[in-house]
Design an enzyme around this catalytic site. Structure first.
Site, mmCIF file in Angstrom:
data_model
loop_
_atom_site.group_PDB
_atom_site.id
_atom_site.type_symbol
_atom_site.label_atom_id
_atom_site.label_comp_id
_atom_site.label_asym_id
_atom_site.label_seq_id
_atom_site.Cartn_x
_atom_site.Cartn_y
_atom_site.Cartn_z
ATOM 1 N N LYS A 142 -4.149 11.436 -4.445
ATOM 2 C CA LYS A 142 -3.480 10.131 -4.335
ATOM 3 C C LYS A 142 -2.290 10.092 -5.293
ATOM 4 C CE LYS A 142 -4.627 5.156 -4.496
ATOM 5 N NZ LYS A 142 -5.720 4.188 -4.730
ATOM 6 N N SER A 192 -6.434 1.002 -1.003
ATOM 7 C CA SER A 192 -5.108 1.553 -1.183
ATOM 8 C C SER A 192 -5.049 3.074 -1.040
ATOM 9 C CB SER A 192 -4.553 1.164 -2.551
ATOM 10 O OG SER A 192 -5.365 1.702 -3.581
ATOM 11 N N SER A 209 -10.728 0.612 -3.170
ATOM 12 C CA SER A 209 -9.678 1.458 -2.596
ATOM 13 C C SER A 209 -10.079 2.870 -2.205
ATOM 14 C CB SER A 209 -8.498 1.539 -3.558
ATOM 15 O OG SER A 209 -7.725 0.397 -3.402
HETATM 16 N N1 GLN Z 1 -7.536 -3.804 -2.024
HETATM 17 C C1 GLN Z 1 -7.840 -4.170 -3.380
HETATM 18 C C2 GLN Z 1 -6.633 -4.752 -4.029
HETATM 19 O O1 GLN Z 1 -5.631 -4.862 -3.390
HETATM 20 C C3 GLN Z 1 -8.380 -3.021 -4.111
HETATM 21 C C4 GLN Z 1 -7.346 -2.103 -4.623
HETATM 22 C C5 GLN Z 1 -7.891 -0.912 -5.315
HETATM 23 O O2 GLN Z 1 -9.111 -0.675 -5.333
HETATM 24 N N2 GLN Z 1 -6.989 -0.181 -5.935
HETATM 25 O O3 GLN Z 1 -6.650 -5.117 -5.168
#
Ligand code: GLN
Length: 478
Positions: A75, A150, A174
């Protein structure tokens, strides 16, 4: 060569001399060239992966570790020395990492080879990978849909056979949510089980790095090489000894009613309950439990996360690294900050910086931040209480299967709701894994669904064993 081999199968092929590491690297590089135009799971491809693999070829002939010569995707918020690291943000567009994250060091020591950096929501803020400043990623199961986020690039890359495994980060879901949307395994370890050194921080009390893989067994393999205390991250720790304590026959599973209520797609619910049935047939006891504060998880997360994120993002000031702008008033530092941050951050990052600084400002800190911390403790206590009675808790990973691209981009609240079941594991620091439980049909598409298994803190190995029992029962032992 097939693109859906497990890590064990790949290792065996290398061991037998059937596949050289350089062949593997060139196979994946060619597949990326061929297929990633449509999916856009990579932001940067390491064209030198094959040269690196050739060096591994030379070492051939000895005993190999399970990851020797195996390529993987990372990532783009995890630093790999001499590669771009952008966190999918314009503010870091030209940033090249000057050191390796600890996880990368550990995997390099095993001989694993970085294939490239994967797309993500900017600074890991989002649930669809549409918040990337460099274009969205598509779901390989249906390219009109999102891969989740994400870590959407990492999940899509593994699902499309563009990497045998990938690393992601999970602050509120994410790793698990995109894994569920893409039909792969996503594991968020106990907070602190894996070093965060070299991970671009989003919300430091919630962030955790973990693997995205084709199978639970693969997740175990990768996890075993990235875990452990690291002196570069004071919150990291060793998990301690793990004795195999249970078998499916003496497993107690808790099903929290709050995770199966309104808002859950009945098709997803059905698949998850079928998976629970698999455990029951193996001899496990299943009981309904209640997590009374689960209802507040998302609200608490969206107070604590932006507070921490706004502090972490303060370092992008146009001075130390990242985007510089030329057109600011000289002598006017504030003008420079405003221009750099105004031009460099996308709308979601700006939204969270504004929310976070508001929450942390005098007067509001007590009303919001302190209160959220108190409720965070209550959420944690719900888990502690539940685990006095059950060994693991099972829920859906997401309320729906992958949604259509563009469907939620205009409505942040709707987007946030797709994390409704995942954020609690981060708030409580628990290990949690998403495992595919088959497909559901949605407007003519067959889309994966995922179940989420939670275990008590530091019981990561036990959790992965439990997940593997299901996987082996359903897929047969490979
Ligand atoms: N979708 C969640 C957010 O937007 C989680 C993001 C993540 O785990 N980095 O905060």
């Amino acid at each position: 060569m097939s693109s859906n081999l497990t890590l064990k199968e790949i290792k065996n092929n290398i061991q037998k001399g059937d596949t050289a590491p350089s062949e593997l690297a060139s196979f994946y590089l060619a597949r990326i060239k061929d297929r990633d135009g449509e999916i856009h799971s990579y932001l940067h491809v390491a064209e030198d992966a094959q040269d690196k693999a050739q060096k591994a070829d030379i070492k051939a002939g000895g005993e190999y570790g399970p990851l020797f010569g195996i390529p993987y995707a990372v990532k783009d918020n995890i630093l790999v020395k001499d590669m771009p690291c952008t966190a999918a943000s314009k503010i870091l567009e030209n940033h090249t990492a000057v050191y390796n994250a600890s996880v990368i060091e550990k995997l390099s020591d095993e001989g694993a080879i970085v294939l490239g950096k994967t797309n993500m929501d900017e600074f890991a803020m989002g649930s669809s990978t549409e918040n990337s400043a460099f274009g969205a990623t598509k779901n390989p199961h249906d390219t009109s849909r999102v891969p989740g986020g994400s870590s959407g690039g990492s999940a899509a890359a593994v699902a499309a056979g563009l990497a045998p495994f990938a690393l992601g980060s999970d602050t509120g879901g994410s790793i698990r949510q995109p894994a569920a949307f893409c039909g792969v395994v996503g594991f968020k370890p106990t907070y602190g089980a894996v070093s965060r050194y070299g991970l671009i921080a989003m919300a430091s009390s919630l962030d955790q790095i973990g693997p995205i893989t084709n199978t639970v067994e693969d997740a175990k393999t990768v996890f075993n090489f990235i875990l452990g205390k690291d002196e570069m991250d004071s919150t990291s720790m060793d998990l301690g000894e793990y004795g195999r304590e249970k078998s499916p026959k003496d497993l107690k599973i808790g099903i929290p009613e709050e995770y199966f209520g309104d808002g859950l797609d009945p098709k997803v619910k059905k698949r998850v309950l079928e998976a629970v049935e698999v455990y029951r047939k193996m001899g496990a006891q299943v009981k309904e439990i209640s997590m009374p504060h689960a209802l507040y998880s998302l609200a608490v997360y969206y107070i604590i996360m932006p507070s921490e994120a706004s502090s972490n993002l303060a370092r992008y000031d146009g001075v130390k690294y990242g985007l510089h702008v030329a057109d600011y008033e000289t002598q006017d530092l504030l003008d420079m900050y405003l221009k750099v941050r105004g031009q460099g951050f996308g709308p979601e990052a700006l939204r969270r910086v504004m929310l976070g600084t508001y929450i942390l400002s005098a007067g509001y800190y007590d009303a919001y931040y302190i209160k959220a911390q108190k409720v965070r403790n209550l959420i944690e206590e719900d888990f502690t209480r539940a685990f006095e009675d059950v060994d693991v808790i099972i829920s859906p990973t997401t309320p729906t299967p992958a949604f259509k691209s563009g469907e939620k981009t205009q409505d942040p609240l709707q987007m946030y709701l797709s994390d409704i079941y995942t954020v609690s594991a981060n708030l409580a620091g628990l290990p949690c894994v998403s495992v595919p439980v088959g497909e559901v049909e949605e407007s003519g598409s067959k889309l994966p669904a995922g179940m989420q298994i939670f275990a008590p803190r530091k019981k990561d190995h036990f959790l992965l064993d439990v997940a593997e029992w299901y996987e082996k029962e359903v897929n047969g032992v490979k």
